[in-house]
Design a protein around this motif. Structure first.
Motif, PDB file in Angstrom:
ATOM      1  N   ILE A 234       0.873  -1.176   0.000  1.00 13.88           N
ATOM      2  CA  ILE A 234       0.000   0.000   0.000  1.00 13.88           C
ATOM      3  C   ILE A 234       0.905   1.220   0.000  1.00 13.88           C
ATOM      4  CG2 ILE A 234      -1.816   1.219   1.264  1.00 13.88           C
ATOM      5  CD1 ILE A 234      -2.388  -1.557   2.594  1.00 13.88           C
ATOM      6  N   SER A 235       0.668   2.118  -0.949  1.00 11.75           N
ATOM      7  CA  SER A 235       1.538   3.290  -1.032  1.00 11.75           C
ATOM      8  C   SER A 235       0.811   4.416  -1.753  1.00 11.75           C
ATOM      9  CB  SER A 235       2.809   2.922  -1.797  1.00 11.75           C
ATOM     10  OG  SER A 235       3.594   4.076  -2.014  1.00 11.75           O
ATOM     11  N   GLN A 236       0.820   5.584  -1.140  1.00 13.06           N
ATOM     12  CA  GLN A 236       0.216   6.747  -1.797  1.00 13.06           C
ATOM     13  C   GLN A 236       0.979   7.050  -3.080  1.00 13.06           C
ATOM     14  OE1 GLN A 236      -0.169  10.379  -3.323  1.00 13.06           O
ATOM     15  NE2 GLN A 236       1.552  10.377  -1.904  1.00 13.06           N
ATOM     16  N   SER A 237       2.308   7.137  -2.965  1.00 16.59           N
ATOM     17  CA  SER A 237       3.128   7.586  -4.086  1.00 16.59           C
ATOM     18  C   SER A 237       3.482   6.470  -5.061  1.00 16.59           C
ATOM     19  CB  SER A 237       4.441   8.162  -3.552  1.00 16.59           C
ATOM     20  OG  SER A 237       5.151   7.153  -2.842  1.00 16.59           O
ATOM     21  N   GLY A 238       3.560   5.251  -4.552  1.00 11.92           N
ATOM     22  CA  GLY A 238       4.021   4.137  -5.393  1.00 11.92           C
ATOM     23  C   GLY A 238       5.520   4.151  -5.604  1.00 11.92           C
ATOM     24  N   GLU A 239       6.231   5.018  -4.872  1.00 13.06           N
ATOM     25  CA  GLU A 239       7.681   5.150  -5.077  1.00 13.06           C
ATOM     26  C   GLU A 239       8.485   4.907  -3.806  1.00 13.06           C
ATOM     27  OE1 GLU A 239       8.735   5.354  -8.001  1.00 13.06           O
ATOM     28  OE2 GLU A 239       6.987   6.104  -9.099  1.00 13.06           O
ATOM     29  N   THR A 240       7.847   4.768  -2.667  1.00 16.64           N
ATOM     30  CA  THR A 240       8.577   4.635  -1.399  1.00 16.64           C
ATOM     31  C   THR A 240       9.586   3.486  -1.484  1.00 16.64           C
ATOM     32  OG1 THR A 240       6.671   5.509  -0.273  1.00 16.64           O
ATOM     33  CG2 THR A 240       8.254   4.322   1.096  1.00 16.64           C
ATOM     34  N   ALA A 241      10.865   3.824  -1.245  1.00 15.00           N
ATOM     35  CA  ALA A 241      11.944   2.872  -1.525  1.00 15.00           C
ATOM     36  C   ALA A 241      11.758   1.549  -0.777  1.00 15.00           C
ATOM     37  CB  ALA A 241      13.283   3.506  -1.168  1.00 15.00           C
TER      38      ALA A 241
ATOM     39  N   ARG B 229       8.815  20.398   9.075  1.00 12.18           N
ATOM     40  CA  ARG B 229      10.281  20.266   9.022  1.00 12.18           C
ATOM     41  C   ARG B 229      10.691  18.791   8.878  1.00 12.18           C
ATOM     42  NH1 ARG B 229      11.027  21.581  15.482  1.00 12.18           N
ATOM     43  NH2 ARG B 229      10.741  19.413  16.156  1.00 12.18           N
ATOM     44  N   ASN B 230      11.797  18.568   8.281  1.00 14.54           N
ATOM     45  CA  ASN B 230      12.453  17.245   8.189  1.00 14.54           C
ATOM     46  C   ASN B 230      11.723  16.206   7.336  1.00 14.54           C
ATOM     47  OD1 ASN B 230      14.086  18.429  10.092  1.00 14.54           O
ATOM     48  ND2 ASN B 230      13.240  17.297  11.821  1.00 14.54           N
ATOM     49  N   LEU B 231      10.589  16.556   6.760  1.00 11.08           N
ATOM     50  CA  LEU B 231       9.821  15.533   6.039  1.00 11.08           C
ATOM     51  C   LEU B 231       9.795  15.782   4.539  1.00 11.08           C
ATOM     52  CD1 LEU B 231       6.714  15.154   8.390  1.00 11.08           C
ATOM     53  CD2 LEU B 231       8.766  13.743   8.316  1.00 11.08           C
ATOM     54  N   ALA B 232       9.683  14.690   3.787  1.00 13.99           N
ATOM     55  CA  ALA B 232       9.531  14.801   2.326  1.00 13.99           C
ATOM     56  C   ALA B 232       8.268  14.056   1.941  1.00 13.99           C
ATOM     57  CB  ALA B 232      10.714  14.169   1.624  1.00 13.99           C
ATOM     58  N   LYS B 233       7.664  14.492   0.849  1.00 14.13           N
ATOM     59  CA  LYS B 233       6.390  13.864   0.447  1.00 14.13           C
ATOM     60  C   LYS B 233       6.610  12.451  -0.075  1.00 14.13           C
ATOM     61  CE  LYS B 233       2.009  13.810  -0.205  1.00 14.13           C
ATOM     62  NZ  LYS B 233       1.211  13.585   0.999  1.00 14.13           N
ATOM     63  N   SER B 234       7.678  12.258  -0.800  1.00 12.76           N
ATOM     64  CA  SER B 234       7.908  10.928  -1.339  1.00 12.76           C
ATOM     65  C   SER B 234       9.284  10.464  -0.861  1.00 12.76           C
ATOM     66  CB  SER B 234       7.840  11.008  -2.865  1.00 12.76           C
ATOM     67  OG  SER B 234       7.944   9.728  -3.400  1.00 12.76           O
ATOM     68  N   VAL B 235       9.317   9.342  -0.142  1.00 14.38           N
ATOM     69  CA  VAL B 235      10.574   8.916   0.486  1.00 14.38           C
ATOM     70  C   VAL B 235      11.222   7.844  -0.387  1.00 14.38           C
ATOM     71  CG1 VAL B 235      11.635   8.101   2.614  1.00 14.38           C
ATOM     72  CG2 VAL B 235       9.530   9.428   2.717  1.00 14.38           C
ATOM     73  N   THR B 236      12.069   8.300  -1.297  1.00 11.96           N
ATOM     74  CA  THR B 236      12.631   7.365  -2.274  1.00 11.96           C
ATOM     75  C   THR B 236      14.026   6.894  -1.881  1.00 11.96           C
ATOM     76  OG1 THR B 236      13.278   9.280  -3.552  1.00 11.96           O
ATOM     77  CG2 THR B 236      11.275   8.187  -4.231  1.00 11.96           C
ATOM     78  N   VAL B 237      14.392   7.140  -0.629  1.00  8.54           N
ATOM     79  CA  VAL B 237      15.656   6.569  -0.137  1.00  8.54           C
ATOM     80  C   VAL B 237      15.331   5.629   1.011  1.00  8.54           C
ATOM     81  CG1 VAL B 237      17.156   8.465  -0.794  1.00  8.54           C
ATOM     82  CG2 VAL B 237      15.946   8.549   1.399  1.00  8.54           C
ATOM     83  N   GLU B 238      16.249   4.717   1.250  1.00  6.17           N
ATOM     84  CA  GLU B 238      16.038   3.734   2.312  1.00  6.17           C
ATOM     85  C   GLU B 238      16.101   4.408   3.686  1.00  6.17           C
ATOM     86  OE1 GLU B 238      18.006  -0.419   3.776  1.00  6.17           O
ATOM     87  OE2 GLU B 238      18.687   0.506   1.945  1.00  6.17           O
TER      88      GLU B 238
END
Ligand code: F6R
Length: 604
Positions: free
Chosen positions: A345-352, A595-604
């Motif tokens: 399940i993923s909003q972005s479909g990109e979460t690493a 602060r400190n957050l990104a919308k799509s977390v594409t790094v581990e």
């Protein structure tokens, strides 16, 4: 969610339509199209995929002088995202674009087919243009034909229609889907589904109400209300900043997205709830053949949706459901067995992390399914099957409407699997379907509730922490409430199952510990109440969210009585989102970009 644009004016038609569609991209779409009428000549272009594909197709089209035009970005509902299904739809001498759903389209289509009309698309929209042309053949004026057409349509719509029989006029109607008309000093008229495309082209705008319809030409704007009364339009000045226009009058994208939930949930349900069960066009029931377990895997908010869904799969589909945090699953050397359906399940479909677990599951030979908000994302491309949540683009970093649509889809999916496994009686299924249809209503926000939460929020700006507590699906909701609060207020919060408090956490209870207690009436009310009373007896400050008044609470947010706990779930979800947002506002934080957050977390 689809987007609509329209233009009546000189020389600018192509730019206004294409720029407008670009502005509406954020609503999400999988095909786009325009139709331009100059005198007797219609020119129409459609393309699947990104707007750039359409832009390339119209590169050589250079309309000069006066023209009218309509355009559309389509998010597929009835029928696949193909060029034939893309709008505008043609009759013989008219084109239509439409947002929403024509509920009685099948009836109308059957009738028109009997009359000899040939349909080219699988959409509900195409009936509008053919119905209009049928009436045009007998009514005195095109407007009367348009009125007659509207009187036969049931459902939600925003419609623009252009016809050769009145080549300087666009007919419009709004009922349940957004539509705005803008005007300027050159007598040009512009239509759009939201403010942003109108900026630069219009000075004043008319926000159409449900039931409104009429027509525009260079010299006229005729408006009628749902009683067919000709009324005077009331214009307001158009905002001049695109950013504030995109927020549509809300202070933050997060606030807009919280308020949008009723609409996006309706989109998520569209075509999927049927009279006697659930239908996912995109799924082959064979996906569930030989499956003895569903393993749900995700991160963050999506993980909370997974956890809540695990209760529903076991309860309704009687299938074992396990839940994994993606970053944990990756390195725990998990046992991935072939009789397990692996659902990410993923909003972005990109979460690493989630993407990697999907690859692991595929490598282990498991069948895979993704519940996702972004078509063509890495996960959608990789998984064996996908179900889109149709929330539209979410701009607030803290997820709200994406979670709401994930929960709607997962609830439907649990019933879909129940249907395949024949684990619910007809009556029980009907009860679920009835409740599902009520979800869009349950998340509508009344001013009094928002104002109450805004006032309450000033009492929760300090303290040494928050406990969000609940039982059953209200436990994952408590986790989600705590996460929302942490993300945008930077206050410490934890979510707990209510029954766990006495196993340790209750030691922290004192007046500076705030407990947000989720106390649904229809699920384990007495059990939860006892747990909250234990905290209240230790002097924790309690904010109870419940339809049932509770005298041990310091603060009380009253929700409506529902006969299904999931409706309570959705209503409480909104209350928690608003509470976090209002606390964040009072603390002066950046609500949309914490602060400190990104919308799509594409790094581990
Ligand atoms: C919280 C939030 C995150 C995401 C998480 C997974 O508001 O949005 O916790 O849920 O980063 O992202 P997706 O769903 O894109 O895989």
């Amino acid at each position: 969610m689809c987007g609509i644009v329209g233009f009546v004016g000189t020389n600018k038609v192509k730019d206004v339509l294409l720029d407008g569609l670009k502005e509406l991209e954020y609503r999400g779409y999988d095909s786009a199209g325009i139709a331009v009428l100059q005198g007797e000549q219609f020119s129409s272009y459609k393309a699947v995929g990104k707007l750039d594909n359409l832009v390339q197709k119209v590169a050589d089209f250079k309309p000069k002088g006066f023209a009218i035009g309509i355009g559309h970005t389509r998010w597929a509902t009835h029928g696949k995202p193909t060029e034939l299904n893309a709008h505008p739809h043609l009759g013989t001498s008219s084109y239509v674009v439409h947002n929403g759903i024509i509920e009685n389209y099948q009836e109308i289509k059957n009738q028109l087919t009997q009359d000899g009309v040939r349909f080219l698309s699988q959409t509900d929209t195409e009936v509008i243009v053919h119905l209009f042309e049928k009436h045009l053949a007998v009514e005195k004026t095109p407007f009367e034909a348009f009125e007659k057409t509207l009187s036969e349509l049931e459902g939600a719509y925003a419609i623009l229609l252009a016809t050769k029989s009145m080549p300087d006029t666009i007919f419009f109607a709004k009922n349940g889907s957004p539509m705005i008309v803008g005007v300027n000093d050159e007598n040009e008229k512009v239509f759009a589904s939201s403010d942003a495309p109108l900026i630069g082209h219009a000075k004043d705008v008319l926000y159409l109400s449900d039931g409104d319809y009429g027509y525009v030409s260079p010299t006229e704007l005729q408006l009628f209300n749902s009683d067919a009364k000709n009324i005077k339009p009331t214009f307001s000045p158009l905002p001049t900043s695109k950013l504030s226009a995109q927020k549509e009058g809300f202070r933050f994208f997060m606030e807009k997205e919280i308020y949008e939930q009723s609409d996006v949930i309706s989109d998520a349900l569209l075509g999927r709830i049927q009279d006697d069960g659930i239908n996912f066009d995109e799924l082959d029931p064979a996906l569930f053949d030989g499956i003895n377990e569903i393993k749900l895997c995700a991160c963050g908010t999506s993980y909370h949706a997974a956890l809540a869904a695990s209760y529903l799969f076991e309860r309704y589909a009687k299938v074992r459901a396990s839940v994994e945090i993606a970053s944990e699953l990756r390195y725990k050397e998990p046992l991935l067995l072939k009789d397990t359906l692996f659902v990410v399940i993923s909003q972005s479909g990109e979460t690493a992390d989630t993407l990697e677990t999907l690859k692991m599951a595929k490598a282990a030979g498991l069948k895979t399914l993704v519940i996702c908000n972004v078509d063509n994302s890495s996960m959608v491309r990789l998984a064996d099957a996908s179900v889109l949540t149709r929330a539209g683009i979410e701009k607030g970093v803290a997820s709200t409407k994406a979670f709401a649509t994930q929960m709607s889809v997962l609830w439907m999916l649990s019933l879909y699997v129940a249907q395949i496994r024949d684990t619910l009686t007809k009556k029980a299924m009907q009860k679920q379907l009835h409740a599902l249809r009520e979800v869009p209503n349950s998340v509508k926000i009344n001013d009094a509730l928002h104002e109450k939460i805004r006032r309450l929020s000033k009492r929760y700006l300090h303290g040494h922490g928050f406990f969000f507590i609940g039982r059953d699906v209200f436990f994952p909701l408590a986790l989600e409430g705590a996460l929302k609060l942490k993300e945008i207020t930077y206050l410490h919060a934890e979510g707990y199952p209510s029954g766990e408090m006495k196993h340790g956490p209750i030691a922290m209870a004192d007046p500076e510990l705030f407990t947000i207690a989720l106390m649904p009436k229809t699920l384990l009310y007495d059990k939860t109440k006892s747990n909250v009373e234990e905290l209240s007896a230790r002097d924790s400050t309690i904010c109870a969210i419940s339809p049932v008044t509770f005298d041990k609470a310091d603060d009380f947010i009253q929700t409506k009585s529902h006969d299904h706990y999931m409706l309570e779930f959705f209503e409480m979800m909104v209350a928690l989102q608003l509470l976090s947002m209002e606390i964040s506002v009072r603390l002066g934080n950046d609500v949309d970009m914490p602060r400190n957050l990104a919308k799509s977390v594409t790094v581990e």
